[in-house]
Design an enzyme around this catalytic site. Structure first.
Site, PDB file in Angstrom:
ATOM      1  CG  LEU A  80      -9.975  -5.354  -5.407  1.00  0.00           C
ATOM      2  CD1 LEU A  80     -11.008  -4.778  -4.433  1.00  0.00           C
ATOM      3  CD2 LEU A  80      -9.662  -4.355  -6.496  1.00  0.00           C
ATOM      4  CG  ASP A  81      -2.924  -3.734  -4.793  1.00  0.00           C
ATOM      5  OD1 ASP A  81      -2.705  -4.767  -5.449  1.00  0.00           O
ATOM      6  OD2 ASP A  81      -2.496  -2.607  -5.106  1.00  0.00           O
ATOM      7  NE  ARG A  82      -1.728  -7.454   3.484  1.00  0.00           N
ATOM      8  CZ  ARG A  82      -1.849  -8.358   4.472  1.00  0.00           C
ATOM      9  NH1 ARG A  82      -2.607  -8.094   5.518  1.00  0.00           N
ATOM     10  NH2 ARG A  82      -1.202  -9.494   4.419  1.00  0.00           N
TER      11      ARG A  82
END
Length: 318
Positions: A144-146
Protein backbone atom coordinates in the site's frame (compact mmCIF):
# COMPACT_ATOMS: atom_id res chain seq x y z
CA UNK A 1 17.12 9.06 22.16
CA UNK A 2 18.04 7.56 25.54
CA UNK A 3 21.36 8.33 27.24
CA UNK A 4 22.84 6.20 30.03
CA UNK A 5 26.20 6.07 31.86
CA UNK A 6 27.86 2.70 32.49
CA UNK A 7 28.42 1.97 36.18
CA UNK A 8 31.34 0.09 37.75
CA UNK A 9 29.17 -3.02 38.22
CA UNK A 10 28.52 -3.31 34.47
CA UNK A 11 32.03 -2.54 33.22
CA UNK A 12 33.56 -5.31 31.12
CA UNK A 13 30.29 -6.50 29.56
CA UNK A 14 29.70 -6.67 25.83
CA UNK A 15 27.42 -3.80 24.91
CA UNK A 16 24.70 -6.05 23.46
CA UNK A 17 24.50 -8.04 26.72
CA UNK A 18 24.52 -4.82 28.73
CA UNK A 19 21.60 -3.44 26.69
CA UNK A 20 19.62 -6.70 26.98
CA UNK A 21 20.12 -6.65 30.77
CA UNK A 22 19.16 -2.98 31.00
CA UNK A 23 16.15 -3.05 28.65
CA UNK A 24 14.66 -6.50 29.22
CA UNK A 25 11.48 -5.85 27.25
CA UNK A 26 13.20 -4.53 24.13
CA UNK A 27 13.05 -6.92 21.13
CA UNK A 28 16.57 -8.14 20.39
CA UNK A 29 15.84 -7.66 16.69
CA UNK A 30 15.30 -3.94 17.27
CA UNK A 31 18.60 -3.71 19.13
CA UNK A 32 20.64 -5.49 16.45
CA UNK A 33 18.95 -3.42 13.75
CA UNK A 34 20.05 -0.29 15.64
CA UNK A 35 23.63 -1.58 15.59
CA UNK A 36 23.39 -2.24 11.83
CA UNK A 37 21.99 1.24 11.25
CA UNK A 38 24.72 2.73 13.51
CA UNK A 39 22.09 4.14 15.86
CA UNK A 40 24.02 3.27 19.04
CA UNK A 41 26.98 5.40 20.09
CA UNK A 42 29.50 5.31 22.92
CA UNK A 43 31.08 8.61 23.87
CA UNK A 44 29.84 10.04 20.58
CA UNK A 45 31.28 7.24 18.42
CA UNK A 46 29.23 4.57 16.63
CA UNK A 47 30.06 1.06 17.89
CA UNK A 48 29.31 -2.56 16.98
CA UNK A 49 27.53 -5.12 19.13
CA UNK A 50 30.81 -6.67 20.38
CA UNK A 51 32.10 -3.46 21.96
CA UNK A 52 33.07 -3.96 25.63
CA UNK A 53 31.80 -1.16 27.87
CA UNK A 54 33.88 0.59 30.52
CA UNK A 55 32.90 2.45 33.65
CA UNK A 56 31.82 5.99 32.79
CA UNK A 57 31.04 5.25 29.12
CA UNK A 58 28.20 7.46 27.86
CA UNK A 59 25.79 5.47 25.69
CA UNK A 60 23.44 7.19 23.23
CA UNK A 61 20.68 4.87 22.05
CA UNK A 62 18.60 6.10 19.11
CA UNK A 63 15.66 3.73 19.53
CA UNK A 64 12.19 5.10 20.22
CA UNK A 65 11.11 4.73 23.85
CA UNK A 66 8.13 2.54 23.00
CA UNK A 67 10.39 -0.14 21.50
CA UNK A 68 13.18 0.36 24.02
CA UNK A 69 10.83 -0.21 26.94
CA UNK A 70 8.58 -2.71 25.17
CA UNK A 71 5.48 -0.70 26.04
CA UNK A 72 2.48 -1.07 23.66
CA UNK A 73 0.34 1.89 22.68
CA UNK A 74 -2.90 2.31 24.61
CA UNK A 75 -5.67 0.29 23.00
CA UNK A 76 -3.34 -1.42 20.54
CA UNK A 77 -2.37 -5.06 20.14
CA UNK A 78 0.58 -5.66 22.51
CA UNK A 79 3.83 -4.68 20.79
CA UNK A 80 1.96 -3.72 17.63
CA UNK A 81 2.96 -0.29 16.36
CA UNK A 82 1.71 1.31 13.15
CA UNK A 83 -0.97 -1.37 12.71
CA UNK A 84 -3.67 -3.39 14.42
CA UNK A 85 -4.22 -7.10 13.92
CA UNK A 86 -7.44 -7.95 12.06
CA UNK A 87 -6.82 -11.71 11.66
CA UNK A 88 -3.98 -14.05 12.53
CA UNK A 89 -3.22 -17.77 12.43
CA UNK A 90 -0.07 -19.86 12.04
CA UNK A 91 0.15 -19.16 8.29
CA UNK A 92 -0.92 -15.56 7.68
CA UNK A 93 -1.68 -12.23 9.31
CA UNK A 94 -4.01 -9.50 8.09
CA UNK A 95 -3.33 -6.10 9.60
CA UNK A 96 -4.90 -2.67 9.36
CA UNK A 97 -2.01 -0.31 8.54
CA UNK A 98 -2.01 3.26 9.80
CA UNK A 99 -1.69 6.11 7.33
CA UNK A 100 1.78 7.60 7.10
CA UNK A 101 3.57 4.27 7.57
CA UNK A 102 5.62 3.00 4.60
CA UNK A 103 5.32 -0.75 4.02
CA UNK A 104 9.02 -1.13 3.19
CA UNK A 105 12.05 1.18 3.50
CA UNK A 106 11.61 4.08 1.08
CA UNK A 107 14.08 6.53 -0.42
CA UNK A 108 14.59 8.03 3.04
CA UNK A 109 15.55 4.52 4.27
CA UNK A 110 13.19 4.82 7.24
CA UNK A 111 13.40 2.04 9.84
CA UNK A 112 9.84 2.73 10.98
CA UNK A 113 8.16 0.61 8.32
CA UNK A 114 5.27 -1.82 8.49
CA UNK A 115 7.48 -4.85 7.91
CA UNK A 116 9.81 -3.70 10.72
CA UNK A 117 6.87 -3.40 13.10
CA UNK A 118 5.44 -6.78 12.02
CA UNK A 119 8.75 -8.55 12.68
CA UNK A 120 9.08 -6.93 16.10
CA UNK A 121 5.53 -8.02 16.95
CA UNK A 122 6.17 -11.62 15.85
CA UNK A 123 9.49 -11.70 17.70
CA UNK A 124 7.71 -10.73 20.92
CA UNK A 125 5.27 -13.59 20.33
CA UNK A 126 8.18 -16.00 19.86
CA UNK A 127 7.22 -16.75 16.25
CA UNK A 128 10.24 -15.11 14.65
CA UNK A 129 13.94 -15.16 15.55
CA UNK A 130 16.00 -12.59 13.62
CA UNK A 131 19.21 -14.44 14.52
CA UNK A 132 18.06 -17.73 12.96
CA UNK A 133 19.35 -17.40 9.41
CA UNK A 134 17.73 -20.69 8.39
CA UNK A 135 14.18 -19.64 9.24
CA UNK A 136 11.64 -17.95 6.96
CA UNK A 137 11.34 -14.21 7.44
CA UNK A 138 7.65 -13.21 7.38
CA UNK A 139 6.92 -10.83 4.53
CA UNK A 140 4.19 -8.76 2.92
CA UNK A 141 2.15 -10.27 0.09
CA UNK A 142 1.30 -6.87 -1.46
CA UNK A 143 1.85 -3.17 -0.90
CA UNK A 144 0.00 0.00 0.00
CA UNK A 145 1.16 3.58 -0.49
CA UNK A 146 2.67 5.23 2.59
CA UNK A 147 -0.35 7.54 3.01
CA UNK A 148 -3.01 4.91 2.25
CA UNK A 149 -4.30 3.11 5.31
CA UNK A 150 -5.87 -0.30 5.43
CA UNK A 151 -5.59 -4.05 5.06
CA UNK A 152 -2.32 -5.79 4.25
CA UNK A 153 -1.68 -9.55 4.12
CA UNK A 154 1.51 -11.00 5.65
CA UNK A 155 2.75 -14.55 5.02
CA UNK A 156 4.41 -16.37 7.91
CA UNK A 157 5.91 -19.21 5.88
CA UNK A 158 7.14 -19.87 2.35
CA UNK A 159 4.16 -21.98 1.22
CA UNK A 160 1.64 -19.38 2.41
CA UNK A 161 3.57 -16.70 0.54
CA UNK A 162 3.62 -18.78 -2.66
CA UNK A 163 -0.13 -19.42 -2.48
CA UNK A 164 -1.06 -15.84 -1.64
CA UNK A 165 1.06 -14.38 -4.43
CA UNK A 166 -0.57 -16.81 -6.86
CA UNK A 167 -4.09 -15.93 -5.64
CA UNK A 168 -3.41 -12.20 -5.89
CA UNK A 169 -1.97 -12.63 -9.39
CA UNK A 170 -5.01 -14.64 -10.50
CA UNK A 171 -7.43 -12.13 -8.94
CA UNK A 172 -8.74 -14.62 -6.40
CA UNK A 173 -8.11 -12.01 -3.69
CA UNK A 174 -10.56 -9.16 -4.26
CA UNK A 175 -9.43 -5.79 -2.90
CA UNK A 176 -11.91 -3.05 -2.06
CA UNK A 177 -11.16 0.53 -1.04
CA UNK A 178 -13.18 3.45 0.25
CA UNK A 179 -12.25 6.99 -0.65
CA UNK A 180 -13.55 10.53 -0.49
CA UNK A 181 -13.40 12.39 -3.80
CA UNK A 182 -13.98 15.96 -4.91
CA UNK A 183 -17.38 16.67 -6.47
CA UNK A 184 -20.58 14.77 -7.05
CA UNK A 185 -19.96 11.65 -9.12
CA UNK A 186 -22.89 11.46 -11.53
CA UNK A 187 -22.81 7.79 -12.48
CA UNK A 188 -23.74 5.66 -9.47
CA UNK A 189 -21.37 2.93 -10.62
CA UNK A 190 -18.96 2.34 -13.47
CA UNK A 191 -16.05 0.27 -14.72
CA UNK A 192 -13.27 2.60 -15.84
CA UNK A 193 -10.82 1.42 -18.48
CA UNK A 194 -7.76 3.46 -19.41
CA UNK A 195 -4.01 3.18 -19.89
CA UNK A 196 -1.37 4.04 -17.30
CA UNK A 197 2.13 5.30 -18.01
CA UNK A 198 4.62 5.29 -15.13
CA UNK A 199 7.25 8.03 -14.92
CA UNK A 200 9.92 6.80 -12.51
CA UNK A 201 11.85 10.05 -12.69
CA UNK A 202 8.89 12.13 -11.54
CA UNK A 203 7.60 9.38 -9.19
CA UNK A 204 4.09 9.61 -10.61
CA UNK A 205 1.86 8.09 -13.27
CA UNK A 206 -0.17 9.48 -16.15
CA UNK A 207 -3.47 8.23 -17.56
CA UNK A 208 -4.44 8.03 -21.22
CA UNK A 209 -7.74 7.00 -22.77
CA UNK A 210 -5.88 5.59 -25.77
CA UNK A 211 -3.12 2.95 -25.81
CA UNK A 212 0.34 4.49 -26.02
CA UNK A 213 3.83 3.04 -26.05
CA UNK A 214 4.91 1.72 -22.66
CA UNK A 215 1.42 1.96 -21.13
CA UNK A 216 -0.45 -0.75 -19.21
CA UNK A 217 -4.21 -1.18 -19.38
CA UNK A 218 -5.93 -0.48 -16.06
CA UNK A 219 -9.44 -1.34 -14.87
CA UNK A 220 -11.00 0.37 -11.86
CA UNK A 221 -14.57 -0.28 -10.71
CA UNK A 222 -16.45 2.04 -8.37
CA UNK A 223 -19.86 2.64 -6.85
CA UNK A 224 -21.09 5.73 -5.04
CA UNK A 225 -21.88 5.19 -1.35
CA UNK A 226 -22.91 8.72 -0.35
CA UNK A 227 -22.58 12.43 -1.06
CA UNK A 228 -22.08 15.50 1.15
CA UNK A 229 -23.78 18.44 -0.55
CA UNK A 230 -22.27 21.05 1.78
CA UNK A 231 -18.67 19.96 1.29
CA UNK A 232 -19.17 18.68 -2.29
CA UNK A 233 -17.55 15.34 -1.45
CA UNK A 234 -18.56 11.87 -2.65
CA UNK A 235 -17.71 8.66 -0.81
CA UNK A 236 -16.89 5.79 -3.16
CA UNK A 237 -16.24 2.09 -2.87
CA UNK A 238 -13.56 1.13 -5.38
CA UNK A 239 -12.53 -2.35 -6.48
CA UNK A 240 -9.14 -2.77 -8.10
CA UNK A 241 -9.33 -5.15 -11.04
CA UNK A 242 -5.76 -4.38 -12.06
CA UNK A 243 -3.28 -3.20 -9.46
CA UNK A 244 -0.84 -0.61 -10.76
CA UNK A 245 1.11 2.10 -8.96
CA UNK A 246 -1.17 4.99 -7.84
CA UNK A 247 -3.95 3.51 -9.99
CA UNK A 248 -6.96 4.61 -7.93
CA UNK A 249 -5.60 8.08 -7.23
CA UNK A 250 -4.63 8.82 -10.82
CA UNK A 251 -7.66 7.16 -12.43
CA UNK A 252 -10.20 9.07 -10.34
CA UNK A 253 -8.32 12.33 -10.90
CA UNK A 254 -8.40 11.59 -14.64
CA UNK A 255 -12.22 11.53 -14.63
CA UNK A 256 -12.36 14.80 -12.71
CA UNK A 257 -12.81 13.48 -9.17
CA UNK A 258 -9.43 13.52 -7.39
CA UNK A 259 -9.17 12.04 -3.92
CA UNK A 260 -9.51 14.54 -1.09
CA UNK A 261 -6.15 15.21 0.57
CA UNK A 262 -4.07 13.88 -2.34
CA UNK A 263 -1.16 16.28 -2.78
CA UNK A 264 0.15 14.62 -5.96
CA UNK A 265 -2.97 14.10 -8.08
CA UNK A 266 -5.45 16.22 -6.14
CA UNK A 267 -6.44 19.86 -5.81
CA UNK A 268 -4.59 21.86 -3.16
CA UNK A 269 -7.17 24.67 -3.28
CA UNK A 270 -9.81 22.11 -2.22
CA UNK A 271 -7.63 20.27 0.30
CA UNK A 272 -6.23 23.28 2.14
CA UNK A 273 -9.47 24.59 3.77
CA UNK A 274 -10.22 21.04 4.98
CA UNK A 275 -6.68 20.68 6.40
CA UNK A 276 -6.53 17.39 4.49
CA UNK A 277 -2.83 16.52 4.28
CA UNK A 278 -3.18 12.81 3.48
CA UNK A 279 -5.27 11.17 0.80
CA UNK A 280 -8.66 9.98 2.00
CA UNK A 281 -8.11 6.44 0.71
CA UNK A 282 -8.44 3.24 2.76
CA UNK A 283 -8.04 -0.41 1.76
CA UNK A 284 -11.04 -1.48 3.80
CA UNK A 285 -12.11 -4.94 2.58
CA UNK A 286 -10.54 -8.19 1.36
CA UNK A 287 -12.51 -11.13 -0.03
CA UNK A 288 -10.78 -14.50 -0.50
CA UNK A 289 -12.50 -15.82 -3.61
CA UNK A 290 -10.25 -18.90 -3.80
CA UNK A 291 -10.69 -21.82 -6.16
CA UNK A 292 -8.09 -24.25 -4.79
CA UNK A 293 -5.71 -22.79 -2.23
CA UNK A 294 -4.01 -25.93 -0.93
CA UNK A 295 -3.05 -25.53 2.73
CA UNK A 296 -4.93 -22.19 2.82
CA UNK A 297 -8.25 -23.66 1.63
CA UNK A 298 -9.74 -22.97 5.08
CA UNK A 299 -9.70 -19.25 4.16
CA UNK A 300 -11.89 -19.79 1.09
CA UNK A 301 -14.91 -17.49 1.07
CA UNK A 302 -13.75 -15.45 4.05
CA UNK A 303 -14.15 -11.65 4.11
CA UNK A 304 -12.24 -9.15 6.22
CA UNK A 305 -13.45 -5.59 6.63
CA UNK A 306 -12.47 -2.52 8.69
CA UNK A 307 -13.90 0.96 9.10
CA UNK A 308 -11.94 3.61 7.16
CA UNK A 309 -10.50 6.43 9.25
CA UNK A 310 -11.21 9.77 7.54
CA UNK A 311 -10.75 12.83 9.73
CA UNK A 312 -13.46 14.85 8.01
CA UNK A 313 -16.97 15.32 9.39
CA UNK A 314 -19.46 14.68 6.62
CA UNK A 315 -23.24 15.06 6.33
CA UNK A 316 -23.72 12.21 3.92
CA UNK A 317 -26.80 11.54 1.83
CA UNK A 318 -27.15 7.93 0.71
Amino acid sequence: MREIIVTKENAGKRIDKYLRDTFRNMPSGAMYKAFRKKDIKVNGVRVKDDYVVSQGDRLEIYIVDEILDGVPQAGSTPFARGFSVVYEDSNIMIVNKDQGIPVHPDREQSNNTLIDFILEYLEHKGEYNPNDTNSFTPCLCHRLDRNTGGLVIIAKNAESLRIMLDKIKNKEVRKFYQCLVVGKVKKQSAELRSFLIKDERKSRVFISDEPVKGASEIITKYRVLSYDMDKDISRLEVELITGKTHQIRAHLAHIGHPIVGDGKYGTNAFNRPLKAKRQMLWAYKLVFDFKDAGMLNYLKGMKFEVEPIFNINLKEQH
